[in-house]
Every structure is written in C-alpha cells, then in structure tokens.
Design a protein around this motif. Structure first.
Motif, PDB file in Angstrom:
ATOM      1  N   PRO A  30      46.620  47.192  42.920  1.00  0.00           N
ATOM      2  CA  PRO A  30      45.615  47.720  41.982  1.00  0.00           C
ATOM      3  C   PRO A  30      46.285  48.351  40.751  1.00  0.00           C
ATOM      4  O   PRO A  30      47.444  48.746  40.813  1.00  0.00           O
ATOM      5  CB  PRO A  30      44.874  48.770  42.807  1.00  0.00           C
ATOM      6  CG  PRO A  30      45.818  49.171  43.876  1.00  0.00           C
ATOM      7  CD  PRO A  30      46.683  47.972  44.164  1.00  0.00           C
ATOM      8  N   MET A  31      45.536  48.420  39.644  1.00  0.00           N
ATOM      9  CA  MET A  31      46.146  48.785  38.365  1.00  0.00           C
ATOM     10  C   MET A  31      45.488  49.964  37.673  1.00  0.00           C
ATOM     11  O   MET A  31      44.292  50.179  37.802  1.00  0.00           O
ATOM     12  CB  MET A  31      46.057  47.587  37.402  1.00  0.00           C
ATOM     13  CG  MET A  31      46.962  46.427  37.776  1.00  0.00           C
ATOM     14  SD  MET A  31      46.420  44.879  36.971  1.00  0.00           S
ATOM     15  CE  MET A  31      45.512  44.148  38.343  1.00  0.00           C
ATOM     16  N   VAL A  32      46.305  50.709  36.910  1.00  0.00           N
ATOM     17  CA  VAL A  32      45.790  51.612  35.884  1.00  0.00           C
ATOM     18  C   VAL A  32      46.158  50.953  34.560  1.00  0.00           C
ATOM     19  O   VAL A  32      47.337  50.733  34.279  1.00  0.00           O
ATOM     20  CB  VAL A  32      46.422  53.015  35.984  1.00  0.00           C
ATOM     21  CG1 VAL A  32      46.026  53.858  34.780  1.00  0.00           C
ATOM     22  CG2 VAL A  32      45.986  53.690  37.270  1.00  0.00           C
ATOM     23  N   VAL A  52      39.259  44.826  30.714  1.00  0.00           N
ATOM     24  CA  VAL A  52      37.812  44.696  30.976  1.00  0.00           C
ATOM     25  C   VAL A  52      37.589  43.785  32.178  1.00  0.00           C
ATOM     26  O   VAL A  52      36.773  44.068  33.059  1.00  0.00           O
ATOM     27  CB  VAL A  52      37.081  44.141  29.733  1.00  0.00           C
ATOM     28  CG1 VAL A  52      35.691  43.641  30.099  1.00  0.00           C
ATOM     29  CG2 VAL A  52      36.975  45.212  28.662  1.00  0.00           C
ATOM     30  N   ARG A  53      38.349  42.677  32.258  1.00  0.00           N
ATOM     31  CA  ARG A  53      38.209  41.751  33.374  1.00  0.00           C
ATOM     32  C   ARG A  53      38.620  42.388  34.700  1.00  0.00           C
ATOM     33  O   ARG A  53      37.945  42.234  35.726  1.00  0.00           O
ATOM     34  CB  ARG A  53      39.038  40.491  33.090  1.00  0.00           C
ATOM     35  CG  ARG A  53      38.279  39.517  32.203  1.00  0.00           C
ATOM     36  CD  ARG A  53      39.130  38.678  31.289  1.00  0.00           C
ATOM     37  NE  ARG A  53      38.284  37.894  30.393  1.00  0.00           N
ATOM     38  CZ  ARG A  53      37.628  38.408  29.339  1.00  0.00           C
ATOM     39  NH1 ARG A  53      37.723  39.691  29.030  1.00  0.00           N
ATOM     40  NH2 ARG A  53      36.858  37.646  28.576  1.00  0.00           N
ATOM     41  N   MET A  54      39.747  43.103  34.676  1.00  0.00           N
ATOM     42  CA  MET A  54      40.224  43.724  35.917  1.00  0.00           C
ATOM     43  C   MET A  54      39.285  44.847  36.372  1.00  0.00           C
ATOM     44  O   MET A  54      39.082  45.061  37.566  1.00  0.00           O
ATOM     45  CB  MET A  54      41.644  44.263  35.730  1.00  0.00           C
ATOM     46  CG  MET A  54      42.698  43.176  35.650  1.00  0.00           C
ATOM     47  SD  MET A  54      42.699  42.086  37.115  1.00  0.00           S
ATOM     48  CE  MET A  54      41.951  40.611  36.449  1.00  0.00           C
ATOM     49  N   LYS A  55      38.701  45.574  35.395  1.00  0.00           N
ATOM     50  CA  LYS A  55      37.725  46.615  35.734  1.00  0.00           C
ATOM     51  C   LYS A  55      36.464  45.981  36.334  1.00  0.00           C
ATOM     52  O   LYS A  55      35.942  46.454  37.343  1.00  0.00           O
ATOM     53  CB  LYS A  55      37.342  47.415  34.482  1.00  0.00           C
ATOM     54  CG  LYS A  55      38.252  48.590  34.200  1.00  0.00           C
ATOM     55  CD  LYS A  55      38.139  49.054  32.758  1.00  0.00           C
ATOM     56  CE  LYS A  55      36.773  49.650  32.433  1.00  0.00           C
ATOM     57  NZ  LYS A  55      36.649  49.922  30.979  1.00  0.00           N
ATOM     58  N   ALA A  56      35.986  44.906  35.698  1.00  0.00           N
ATOM     59  CA  ALA A  56      34.759  44.249  36.177  1.00  0.00           C
ATOM     60  C   ALA A  56      34.940  43.731  37.601  1.00  0.00           C
ATOM     61  O   ALA A  56      33.990  43.694  38.376  1.00  0.00           O
ATOM     62  CB  ALA A  56      34.375  43.104  35.244  1.00  0.00           C
TER      63      ALA A  56
END
Lengths: 489, 489
Positions: free
Chosen positions: B349-351, B364-368
């Motif tokens: 997982p990422m910040v 935006v894609r990774m958040k969605a």
C-alpha cells in the motif's frame, strides 16, 4: 450466491453462464442456445469440465442439437409445453421468411421485417423461458447485446449488424448506417425488449440485466471482423472450435484423391436450410458440372437432374477435415460464422451464398478482405456461380488472401479457446472481476453522450447571447432617444 | 523500406520503433525517450535482442539515463548542439514550475500553464531533433497521442489526463472533463503541434504521422487504469519492467531485519526532483520519526535536523527488492508509473505525494482502488503525513486492496513483457499488421463524429418544416381571402 456472470456473445446470440463458486474450481450453470452457437459453447464446456469445474446444462426438451447422452456433465432436462415439432415449424417459417421474402423488400421494409423476425424469434424462445424453472435466462440479437455491453460503436466506421457495409463507407452509406443504429436503438428499446422486461422486478429492464454481465465473449476476431473499439471486459474468441484436420473416412479420401491435380470443391449450405427448389438445385448442379474439380455437396434434397459426374451428394460431410485437406481448392458456403472460421483456419478461399441473419454481413467481411466472391441465391444464374467458382479457384489472389487470414488466425499469443476458458475462470477467481466493468453502465443515456453537459453549455451561451443582445438593444434605444432629444433641441 | 511502426506509448510519452525487416528476425531502429520511459523500453529491447533482432538505438548526446556502455546492441550517438548541462537546466526549470508553481493557480490558469509546459518540453526536445540526422522523430503527450491513435474517449466516463478525476463523476466533474477534452483538442491542434508540422511535407501533420503507427503499447493495465474503450492495435503492457525481488545487499538486509515485527517503510520521490526545501525535509523527517517502523529514505539533499533514529538516508535504494521484501509495510512515493507498478506487483500500500505530470492522475487511480492515501506536498503538515502513514500501515483495507491489485496484475494469460515483444514481432511478421488499423484514420474530424450525417438530416428536417409551414401559410392566406370574399358577398 452468484459470483459472476459470463455472457457468451456468439456473434448473434448470447448465452449465459452463472458462475456459482469462486474457488479454484466452481459450479457453472449454463443456459445454452441451440444451433451453431452450441457448437462453440460445447468446446468451452468440455475444456472447463476437463479442468475440474462442475457443469450443469439446462436443456429445454425441444432442443435440437443438444444431446444429453453425449456430454460428460450434468444435464437437467426442462420439460416444456412446446414440442420439438411446433418449435421447428415456427423456426422454419421464420427462416423461410428471412431467406426468401426479405431480399424482395425495400431497405425500410427490410429493417422492419428484420425487427419483426427478431421479435418472433425472441417470442418463440420466450415460450421456452416461460415453461422453465428459472427466470434469469436471456438471449438477444448482437445489435442489442453490443448496446447493452456498452461497446462504443461509432457509426462512422463500425458497420451495424445487417447493414452489409464495410468499414470504408461513402456519405450515403454512413447516412444509412447512422439511420440503422438509431432505428435499432429505438426498435429494441420500445418494441422487442419490453416483452422481456416483465420477467424482472421493475424498474430493471432486459438491457440492464444484460449490462450486469461481467465478461463478454464474442464469436469473432480481427481475422474476420473489421477493427472496432472494445472494452476490457470483452474477449474476441472467434474460431475457438477450429482444430487441425483428421484423416478422411476411406470413401471420402478415395473420391478426393480421384480429383488429381485439379483438386476438390466443398459445398454446404448449413444445417438450417434443408432443401432448395428444384429449379435452384438444377441451376447450381449444372454450374458445378462445368468445373474440372470434383465437388462434395452436402445436400439432403432430391438429386438434381443436371448433376455432373464430378459432383457427389452427401447427407453429411466431415467439413473441417475436408477444408483442411491439401486437395481442397474452394469452399461454397452459406457464410455461417462457424464454417467461415473453419475456412479461415485452413486458408481456403470461398464462394459465399448468404441466406439470412448475419450471413450477409459475414460475406461482406470476407469479400472486403479479398478471400471470397459472393453470389446472390435469389438472382444468380448458372453462369454467375460458374464465374465466381472459376475466379476463386484460378485467380491466386483469393488463395493468398485466405492464407493471410489463416496466418493471422494462427498467430495469437494465446489460442481463442484457451482465452475463453481463462476469462471465464478469471471471473470466478476475482468474484466477478468488477475492475473490468466500464463506468458507462452507471450513467443514463444522456449522460453517456454528455448531452447534459453540452445542453448546459448551450444554455449558458444562449443566456449570455440573450443578455448581450438585450443590453445592446437597450443602449441603442437609449442612444437613439438621446440623439433624437438632441436633434429636437 | 519501413515495414512497420510501433509507438510505445509509455503512459506520458511515446517512443518510436521503426521495424525495418519482416523476416523472422528484423532490424529495429529505436528513437528512445529519456527518464523513466527508458526503463520500460530497455526491458523490451533486451528481450528483442535475446530473440535475435538487430537493434540500433539513436542516443542523443545530451541523454541522461541511456548509457551506451551498458547495452548489448548498436548505439549511434547523435552529437547535438545542446549540451547535457543546458538540457538539464531547461528541464529543471520546467519541472520546478510544474511542481511548485502549478498548484497555486486556478483551474483555468493551470490548464494554460500545463499546455505551456508541454510546449516548452516539446520545444526542448525539438532542439534535439533539429540537431539530429533523421526527421521522423516524434514524441508527445498522452492526451494528444490517444487522440492521434483514434481511441474513443467518451468524456462521460473516461477521465482526461491531468483531470485528476475518477471514472465516477458528478455533473460538475463531467462538465470539467468535457471542457478539458475540448480545450486540449484545440490547444494541441493549434498551439503545441504546429511547431512540429514543419518537419513534414505538407499537408501531413504531426498527428497524421502519429496516426500511421501500426501498434500502440500503453504503459498501463486494468490493475491501474479505469476501464476504457480501446482498439485492436493497442496493448496495455503496464508493469512490464517488474520482476521478483532479489535478496537485499547486506547493509540493507541488516537494517530491514532490525525493524522487528513493525517492519519498514520505503520512501522515494524519484530521480527527477533532487532536493526539497529545508523546511519541507524537516517537516517530513519529523513525521517519519514518530512511527514505530524503520524508514529507508532515498534522498540526496542535506540531512534534515529532525531526522529520527528510525530513518536512514540513502543516495540509492534497491527499490524493487525492498518493495518485494516481506517486512515492507508501506511505500511513500511521488506516484511515477514505474514505482506504482512495482508496488502493485508486490502488493504494497502507498502514501502518494504527487508532484507533476501524470503523478496526480496516478494517485487518483490508486486512491479510487483503495490502495493509497494522498498527501499534498505544498500544504501538508507533519501531522498530515503521519496520519496518512498510520492509516496505510494500520488499516488492513489498504494492504488488502494492494494485494487485490497484485493478484489481478499476476493473473494475466500472457505476461506484459511477453505481450509487448509478441506484438512488436507481430507487426514485423505481418508487414505492418494493417488489418488491425481502424478505419477511423481515413475520416475527417466531422465524418468521425457523423456530423455531416446529422447536419444533412437536420437540413432535411428544416427543409420539410419550412415547406410545410409555407404551404400552411399559403392555404391560410388563400382560405382567409376566400372567406373574406364570401363575407363581402
């Protein structure tokens, strides 16, 4: 719980697989479509069975091709009130209309007739559903299915189904194609589909149910179809039933070998149309009699009087093995998708005699790719058929183009059947594979086409124009008044 | 003779491969793009080299990452008038503007600024082409490239590049997206591209040349990108550079193991931005100091005063091997495509701290998809970063979603690199693979959108309405006259 739905869109009809389990192997519930579509689905089901999935096929008792004794998986027979005979009779009426009545009509009449035929066919099938235990069964025409799948189909270069157009269109053809799209949208939404919507708790419609499919498998590929836009939850698996030729039965092999260096021509009009009129069959036979090749003709009707010594009639032929035989020079076909794919697979040029449904569109594709010549069943003379046959056999470009399509077909990173099976299992593994589903499905029709956005912007422009005009008029009037006043002074 | 062109559209930039031979092995002429895009292309070229193709890479002398001593194939150095220093200086100005000046602007100013940056970058690159021997080199932004590739991009559910939108949009967002598409169309057609059109014999434009590409390889896939329509001559090969983790160098392994059950956090802002302001780096370091995990921070600037005992600075880190290490709990990233793909590959997982270009869209894609939390480089406080880190590490949903993306990435019938190589060779084998080229390219812009057809139909409707109105008026007048006459009588 249903973990995924797979619609097998086999060029003209869709089949539904309910994937009931998401483990490494699962339970697959199949509602199949009869006729040539079953041929494709059977291949996929056999592979899924080999891979350990538990398969149950719901077979309506009036089914024609699906034979429960042959398949190695569960078959539930649905006892229907429709008898095989009634069903066949109804179907034959529809097919006869499609083949012989349609070509005499104007474009507009033909479209209406086609919609009517589509509706009749769906109603015939609906009677099957009405008698059945489950109410989730669906099938429909490709046109509507692509609509419900959300595929973008720009009418400017993607010819509509039944349009008989290629991807290179003149202005008039694009006009025709646009009208076809628009009309089909309306016909299916307001005329054909509503009959089915009653199955579902309102306000869900047939199209919305179809839109819930997680994966669509199309019975075509770029060796056959014109390039068109598609979506991540679609796979084009055309030709998945094709396989290398097996040696011919002795009787066939002897006849084929007797053709010498001239080779043979394979001729079938498919299993749907049983017999031709005596006039037609004589006309065809006399054309065949004039070529040096030997001809194998699958025909169950009365032996034509003009039948040449080079032509033999058969009730059944090993079509794939014949097409893969090195002596085969040409294939005379009604242009069903399965037959065309076998010809592509083995690189055999074609003479197309399309009859109904997608067959006219199919021959357009083979002609555009230079692998076929078309003759018209209604209007053809003996000379037309002879001319077409000679062209396809003697002009090397047809063979070259057929071989080119064959090379494209065989040059895929994964074979069509393996891709079909992979994506069915993929939907099971990833519980519906929702990440492949385009956001398209959550929009209304006007949102999809940004009509609300464009409408809003036009309204803004109109308002600004109105205000500016009003202001101008006001100042003109004001200025005019002042000028008049000054003049008066 | 050039037998095929392959555009490698690596998310933001395109590279051109000229395929000079159509035999089993061929000659490949490569005009590469620098920076992270080279990383992807190099992987493909190595594979093509192993398969016996003769590869020549044209390397501009100012090139930064491309090192001619390392590669096993022909390298032609193009001696350019631009020095490495001038080029770097120009580039740094552009990047600084993109990272720090942009976020302070309004939406409208930002779009204009972005277009300007794009144009500047292209002009900088054009100076390279001006100095070079060949005039067929092109590179451009994804937005324009997708346009030239002919991909249908319905603005209602396909978010535009730089839009920072997801595929689920409100009315206002769809309005914004529509404006972005329309504006970019115009900006690129009339402002950015014309500078390049002079390379070609008129009337060919840059976009038309790009439209001649036979195959497009995109640096994304459905583990990363929202589902969108695409065409048969496109392949999505995102993550082709990813590979399993190798054991860490001893120094790294010891530090990672010292983290115990808390694990480690990997932190890099990429190679393009070298240093942060002292204030920023202190703020970041103090946040990192407050987590129980050990932190490996790739940073070449001055050591921040607030650096905690748990954090170590490195000039270089084995990023892929660290992300694949079982002790890694999170990845703090600038959201470059390559870094994100390594995180997806290993399920980390990422910040996200996006800076410029496509990085905002990427986060935006990774958040969605629920695999990342975003913090804003401009406005973030120490508490914001700490909060984001704690969420990603302690809330199991982020790890689960990252693992879900990882499973999707690994579950492909053919690996991305193999697909990229397959389709490059496919273009060679089938002499350009013209059968995959959509007819879209042969149409004008108004034909593509059927505007001539719709215009014609509207004109027909208008004519009929006009005639009917005129007739009505005529008969009313006629009738009125007769009535009057009668009345008078």
């Amino acid at each position: 719980e249903i973990f995924g739905l797979c619609f097998m869109l086999l060029h003209l009809f869709i089949l539904q697989l309910c994937l009931l389990n998401s483990g490494r192997t699962g339970k697959v519930l199949v509602w199949p479509v009869d006729f040539s579509h079953w041929i494709n689905l059977q291949v996929i089901l056999e592979e899924l069975h080999l891979r350990g999935h538990e398969i149950t096929v719901l077979v309506p008792s009036q089914s024609l091709l699906i034979n429960d004794t042959k398949v190695p998986y569960n078959v539930e027979i649905l006892q229907l009130s429709v008898t095989k005979e009634t069903f066949m009779e109804e179907l034959n009426t529809i097919l006869y209309e499609a083949t012989f009545a349609l070509p005499k009509l104007s474009w507009w009449e033909m479209q209406m007739k086609l919609a009517n035929i589509g509706r009749k066919f769906l109603l015939t099938t609906k009677r099957v559903c009405d008698s059945a235990v489950t109410n989730k069964e669906l099938l429909s025409r490709l046109q509507a299915a692509k609509l419900c799948a959300g595929l973008p189909m720009p009418s400017s270069y993607v010819p509509g189904v039944t349009s008989r157009l290629t991807d290179k269109m003149t202005f008039i053809q694009r006009l025709e194609n646009w009208l076809l799209y628009t009309m089909n949208d309306m016909i299916y939404s307001y005329y054909v589909f509503p009959e089915w919507d009653e199955y579902y708790r309102k306000p869900i419609t047939l199209c919305e149910i179809m839109g819930k499919a997680d994966m669509w498998l199309f019975r075509s590929y770029w060796d056959f179809e014109f390039p068109q836009p598609y979506l991540p939850n679609t796979e084009f698996v055309g030709g998945l039933h094709c396989k290398p030729a097996k040696p011919l039965p002795k009787e066939f092999e002897e006849f084929v070998q007797s053709s010498g260096k001239d080779g043979v021509v394979v001729f079938t009009l498919g299993s749907m149309i049983k017999n031709l009129s005596e006039e037609k069959s004589n006309m065809i036979a006399s054309a065949l009699a004039q070529i040096p090749q030997k001809v194998l003709w699958r025909y169950t009707g009365k032996k034509p009087e003009t039948l040449g010594a080079n032509t033999r009639l058969y009730k059944w032929i090993p079509q794939n093995d014949l097409l893969g035989h090195p002596k085969t020079r040409a294939f005379i076909t009604h242009c069903g998708t399965n037959g065309i794919y076998e010809a592509i697979y083995h690189g055999v040029p074609m003479v197309g005699i399309p009859m109904f449904g997608d067959q006219h569109d199919n021959v357009v594709r083979m002609k555009a790719k230079g692998a076929a010549v078309e003759v018209d069943l209604q209007r053809m003379t003996s000379a037309d058929l002879l001319h077409a046959l000679k062209a396809v056999i003697n002009n090397p470009s047809y063979k070259e183009n057929a071989m080119k399509l064959s090379r494209i077909h065989h040059d895929q990173p994964v074979k069509p059947l393996d891709r079909a099976v992979f994506w069915v299992e993929f939907v099971m593994r990833h519980k519906g594979a929702k990440h492949l589903r385009p956001a398209f499905h959550d929009l209304t029709w006007y949102q999809r086409h940004s009509l609300d956005v464009i409408g809003f912007l036009l309204a803004c422009v109109a308002t600004v124009t109105f205000l500016v005009t009003k202001c101008c008029l006001f100042f003109c009037w004001k200025f005019g008044k002042t000028a008049k006043k000054k003049k008066r002074e």
